[in-house]
Design an enzyme around this catalytic site. Structure first.
Site, PDB file in Angstrom:
ATOM      1  CB  VAL A  11      21.126  47.148   8.936  1.00 54.82           C
ATOM      2  CG1 VAL A  11      20.196  47.958   8.051  1.00 54.82           C
ATOM      3  CG2 VAL A  11      20.846  47.468  10.395  1.00 54.82           C
ATOM      4  CG  PHE A 152      13.209  52.791  13.565  1.00 52.54           C
ATOM      5  CD1 PHE A 152      13.687  53.715  14.483  1.00 52.54           C
ATOM      6  CD2 PHE A 152      12.709  53.257  12.365  1.00 52.54           C
ATOM      7  CE1 PHE A 152      13.670  55.077  14.203  1.00 52.54           C
ATOM      8  CE2 PHE A 152      12.679  54.621  12.079  1.00 52.54           C
ATOM      9  CZ  PHE A 152      13.167  55.534  13.005  1.00 52.54           C
ATOM     10  NE  ARG A 154      12.706  44.924  18.773  1.00 57.20           N
ATOM     11  CZ  ARG A 154      11.764  44.178  19.333  1.00 57.20           C
ATOM     12  NH1 ARG A 154      11.666  44.091  20.641  1.00 57.20           N
ATOM     13  NH2 ARG A 154      10.901  43.495  18.597  1.00 57.20           N
ATOM     14  CE  LYS A 207      18.441  53.871  14.483  1.00 54.30           C
ATOM     15  NZ  LYS A 207      17.747  52.662  14.844  1.00 54.30           N
ATOM     16  CG  PHE A 252      13.455  49.913  25.919  1.00 53.90           C
ATOM     17  CD1 PHE A 252      14.806  49.951  25.622  1.00 53.90           C
ATOM     18  CD2 PHE A 252      12.599  49.310  25.021  1.00 53.90           C
ATOM     19  CE1 PHE A 252      15.286  49.395  24.447  1.00 53.90           C
ATOM     20  CE2 PHE A 252      13.060  48.756  23.842  1.00 53.90           C
ATOM     21  CZ  PHE A 252      14.404  48.803  23.549  1.00 53.90           C
ATOM     22  CG  LEU A 253      10.230  51.222  32.053  1.00 57.17           C
ATOM     23  CD1 LEU A 253       8.852  51.513  32.634  1.00 57.17           C
ATOM     24  CD2 LEU A 253      11.209  52.328  32.466  1.00 57.17           C
ATOM     25  N   GLY A 260      24.170  48.247  25.932  1.00 58.34           N
ATOM     26  CA  GLY A 260      25.361  48.072  25.101  1.00 58.34           C
ATOM     27  C   GLY A 260      24.913  47.860  23.678  1.00 58.34           C
ATOM     28  CB  CYS A 263      22.211  50.839  17.897  1.00 60.30           C
ATOM     29  SG  CYS A 263      22.164  49.992  16.311  1.00 60.30           S
TER      30      CYS A 263
HETATM   31  P1  NAD Z   1      27.723  45.838  10.098  1.00 59.54           P
HETATM   32  O1  NAD Z   1      29.065  46.240  10.529  1.00 59.54           O
HETATM   33  O2  NAD Z   1      27.138  44.533  10.548  1.00 59.54           O
HETATM   34  O3  NAD Z   1      27.661  45.802   8.488  1.00 59.54           O
HETATM   35  C1  NAD Z   1      28.210  46.780   7.664  1.00 59.54           C
HETATM   36  C2  NAD Z   1      28.694  46.091   6.383  1.00 59.54           C
HETATM   37  O4  NAD Z   1      29.033  47.079   5.421  1.00 59.54           O
HETATM   38  C3  NAD Z   1      29.949  45.241   6.577  1.00 59.54           C
HETATM   39  O5  NAD Z   1      29.700  43.919   6.123  1.00 59.54           O
HETATM   40  C4  NAD Z   1      31.018  45.938   5.709  1.00 59.54           C
HETATM   41  O6  NAD Z   1      31.928  45.032   5.134  1.00 59.54           O
HETATM   42  C5  NAD Z   1      30.144  46.608   4.669  1.00 59.54           C
HETATM   43  N1  NAD Z   1      30.747  47.750   3.979  1.00 59.54           N
HETATM   44  C6  NAD Z   1      31.475  48.771   4.493  1.00 59.54           C
HETATM   45  N2  NAD Z   1      31.811  49.642   3.511  1.00 59.54           N
HETATM   46  C7  NAD Z   1      31.266  49.179   2.367  1.00 59.54           C
HETATM   47  C8  NAD Z   1      31.245  49.639   1.010  1.00 59.54           C
HETATM   48  N3  NAD Z   1      31.834  50.792   0.645  1.00 59.54           N
HETATM   49  N4  NAD Z   1      30.610  48.906   0.084  1.00 59.54           N
HETATM   50  C9  NAD Z   1      29.989  47.753   0.433  1.00 59.54           C
HETATM   51  N5  NAD Z   1      29.970  47.263   1.713  1.00 59.54           N
HETATM   52  C10 NAD Z   1      30.607  47.968   2.651  1.00 59.54           C
HETATM   53  O7  NAD Z   1      26.758  47.049  10.485  1.00 59.54           O
HETATM   54  P2  NAD Z   1      25.202  46.982  10.873  1.00 59.54           P
HETATM   55  O8  NAD Z   1      25.036  46.563  12.285  1.00 59.54           O
HETATM   56  O9  NAD Z   1      24.454  46.256   9.803  1.00 59.54           O
HETATM   57  O10 NAD Z   1      24.852  48.545  10.815  1.00 59.54           O
HETATM   58  C11 NAD Z   1      24.751  49.235   9.586  1.00 59.54           C
HETATM   59  C12 NAD Z   1      24.101  50.580   9.857  1.00 59.54           C
HETATM   60  O11 NAD Z   1      22.759  50.395  10.305  1.00 59.54           O
HETATM   61  C13 NAD Z   1      24.786  51.403  10.948  1.00 59.54           C
HETATM   62  O12 NAD Z   1      24.705  52.769  10.610  1.00 59.54           O
HETATM   63  C14 NAD Z   1      23.942  51.132  12.179  1.00 59.54           C
HETATM   64  O13 NAD Z   1      23.988  52.181  13.108  1.00 59.54           O
HETATM   65  C15 NAD Z   1      22.563  51.029  11.560  1.00 59.54           C
HETATM   66  N6  NAD Z   1      21.621  50.210  12.338  1.00 59.54           N
HETATM   67  C16 NAD Z   1      22.038  49.054  12.908  1.00 59.54           C
HETATM   68  C17 NAD Z   1      21.126  48.278  13.618  1.00 59.54           C
HETATM   69  C18 NAD Z   1      21.563  46.998  14.285  1.00 59.54           C
HETATM   70  O14 NAD Z   1      20.805  46.487  15.108  1.00 59.54           O
HETATM   71  N7  NAD Z   1      22.724  46.448  13.964  1.00 59.54           N
HETATM   72  C19 NAD Z   1      19.793  48.699  13.748  1.00 59.54           C
HETATM   73  C20 NAD Z   1      19.402  49.870  13.129  1.00 59.54           C
HETATM   74  C21 NAD Z   1      20.333  50.634  12.418  1.00 59.54           C
END
Ligand code: NAD
Length: 444
Positions: A11, A152, A154, A207, A252-253, A260, A263
């Site tokens: 993200v 949001f 994907r 969310k 989503f159907l 999995g 999220c």
């Molecule tokens: P991720 O694990 O890919 O990335 C998180 C990053 O944060 C890691 O690189 C980690 O090293 C870093 N980090 C942790 N603590 C830190 C700190 N104190 N300072 C600086 N960096 C730090 O996670 P993601 O998939 O990008 O998800 C992040 C958030 O977004 C989550 O809450 C997730 O639910 C939400 N989200 C994810 C998606 C998705 O598709 N992946 C979509 C929407 C929302």
């Protein structure tokens, strides 16, 4: 606008690169030095279509940079986004907020001038209040606002989703913060993406409600698929029949092996826990999570049944390991449960995935990894399509049949046609569609 993005994961990196592309000056900060070093060398640590070019362009044009030093970049920023992980807390399923809280403490110490701190991570209702408290404790003098701006996007379509969102949700009751957020997203709402300004708690809950609803839709059609198998109906036709109703919608159907990814599993669980804490249980979501959990293992049993009831000593070839195509993300992928079920039943599992194998090797050490789909199938007793990558949609079926020791195909994504597969001499099993043998039984 000067922006600091805390967390350079799926993200943070996508959001940071897109904000830079809008013209903002963005620094993505991460505690993982290897990730930041790789980014500085021009290497993208994740697979996301288009991200490589977007990052390269914005770095070259001087709007995007990477750092491990949070203080320096927060100090300069007008807006600081928190995009760190919020995984399930081990043991109870609540969202683990330790990374968010740590980020808040680090940010607090570095604040200078009015700053908007934006939670982009998916966080339970009330987290914004807690982030505000943490910052206030560390820096009683600081001038700041805490805003919720859930993401949001994907994986696999993240850049398009970010640049053309169905909506942008901003949770704040602070006028100055609203103006800063409006300025940051101006290129998007000029593009007519609806911008919803709500209370912070409303935004946080929106969310979770969105993800729980989508997970429910998937789980609903998966249960209908099971019923279709019993009664000789076709789930794809049922899905089309209901999806053409505008009140339902076609997305989503798609019946499959269960949801999995990084999220839906953790977010449904976190919503369930929050709802229980507030004595307003979300029983539909509780059922969804339980049904989905069982489904992943049931897929393993489906494969075993297709192999005549036993896979002991057999080689099973899996195509696709990631939770969906166009990502390398293996978090909570259905393949993890499927492989475990097959290995527990005595099978040797061989697998091929276009992007997920590096990460998969750390999670599934006993799997043999192949170079391509045909090498994967060579000598195998069954071929299983787990993830619907495009390259698996038009396999050379003659070559595949020659490669397999036994022409059994279990298609967990319904990407092939049952009649066609039978004509080609495969024993073909899919999800929620009458298999040809069943039709014959009914005709008789
Ligand atoms: P991720 O694990 O890919 O990335 C998180 C990053 O944060 C890691 O690189 C980690 O090293 C870093 N980090 C942790 N603590 C830190 C700190 N104190 N300072 C600086 N960096 C730090 O996670 P993601 O998939 O990008 O998800 C992040 C958030 O977004 C989550 O809450 C997730 O639910 C939400 N989200 C994810 C998606 C998705 O598709 N992946 C979509 C929407 C929302």
């Amino acid at each position: 606008m000067r922006v600091a993005m805390i967390g350079a994961g799926y993200v943070g990196l996508v959001s940071g690169a897109c904000f830079a592309d809008f013209g903002h000056e963005v620094c993505c900060v991460d505690t993982d030095p290897a990730k930041i070093e790789a980014l500085k060398r021009g290497e993208i640590p994740i697979f996301e279509p288009g991200l490589d070019d977007l990052v390269t362009k914005n770095v070259r044009e001087g709007r995007l940079s990477f750092a491990t030093d949070l203080a320096e970049h927060v100090h300069k920023a007008e807006a600081v986004f928190i995009a760190v992980g919020t995984p399930s807390r081990r043991g109870d399923g609540h969202a683990d907020l330790s990374y968010v809280h740590q980020a808040a403490r680090d940010i607090a110490a570095a604040l200078s001038g009015y700053t908007v701190i934006v939670t982009k991570s998916t966080v339970p209702v009330g987290t914004g209040d807690e982030v505000e408290r943490i910052i206030r404790d560390v820096r009683p003098d600081a001038d700041f606002a805490v805003v919720s701006n859930p993401e949001f996007l994907r994986e696999g379509a993240a850049i398009t989703d970010f640049k053309r969102p169905d909506r942008i949700v901003i949770g704040t009751e602070d006028d100055r913060a609203r103006m800063v957020m409006t300025e940051i997203y101006r290129p998007l709402y000029l593009n007519q993406s609806p911008l919803l300004v709500t209370s912070r708690r409303t935004a946080e809950l929106t969310k979770y409600a969105a993800n729980a609803f989508l997970a429910t839709k998937i789980t609903f059609i998966n249960e209908i698929a099971d019923l279709c198998e019993k009664v000789g109906a076709n789930v794809q036709d049922v899905a089309r029949g209901i999806g053409l109703d505008n009140r339902i919608g076609a997305k989503f159907l798609h019946a499959g092996p269960g949801y999995g990814g990084s999220c839906f599993p953790k977010d449904t669980l976190a919503l369930i826990k929050t709802a229980q804490d507030y004595d307003a249980p979300v029983r539909i979501v509780e059922s969804v999570a339980a049904v989905n959990d069982q489904r992943k293992r049931a897929m393993g049993r489906k494969i075993i049944a297709a192999c005549g009831g036993s896979v002991r000593g057999k080689t099973i070839a899996l195509l696709g390991l990631t939770f969906k195509p166009n990502t390398d993300d293996m978090r909570d992928a259905p393949s993890l449960s499927i492989v475990t079920t097959l290995e527990d039943a005595g099978a040797h599992v061989r697998a091929y995935d276009p992007e997920g194998m590096a990460f998969a090797k750390t999670l599934l050490p006993n799997v043999e990894y192949a170079q391509d789909a045909y090498a994967c199938a060579r000598g195998a007793d069954a071929l299983v399509i787990v993830t619907e990558w495009d390259i698996f949609r038009a396999l050379d079926l003659g070559r595949m049949k020659a490669a397999l020791a036994s022409p059994v195909v279990v298609d967990l994504r319904n990407i092939y046609n049952p009649d066609d597969m039978e004509r080609r001499g495969f024993t073909y099993v899919s999800v929620g569609r009458p298999d040809v043998t069943m039709d014959e039984t009914q005709d008789a």
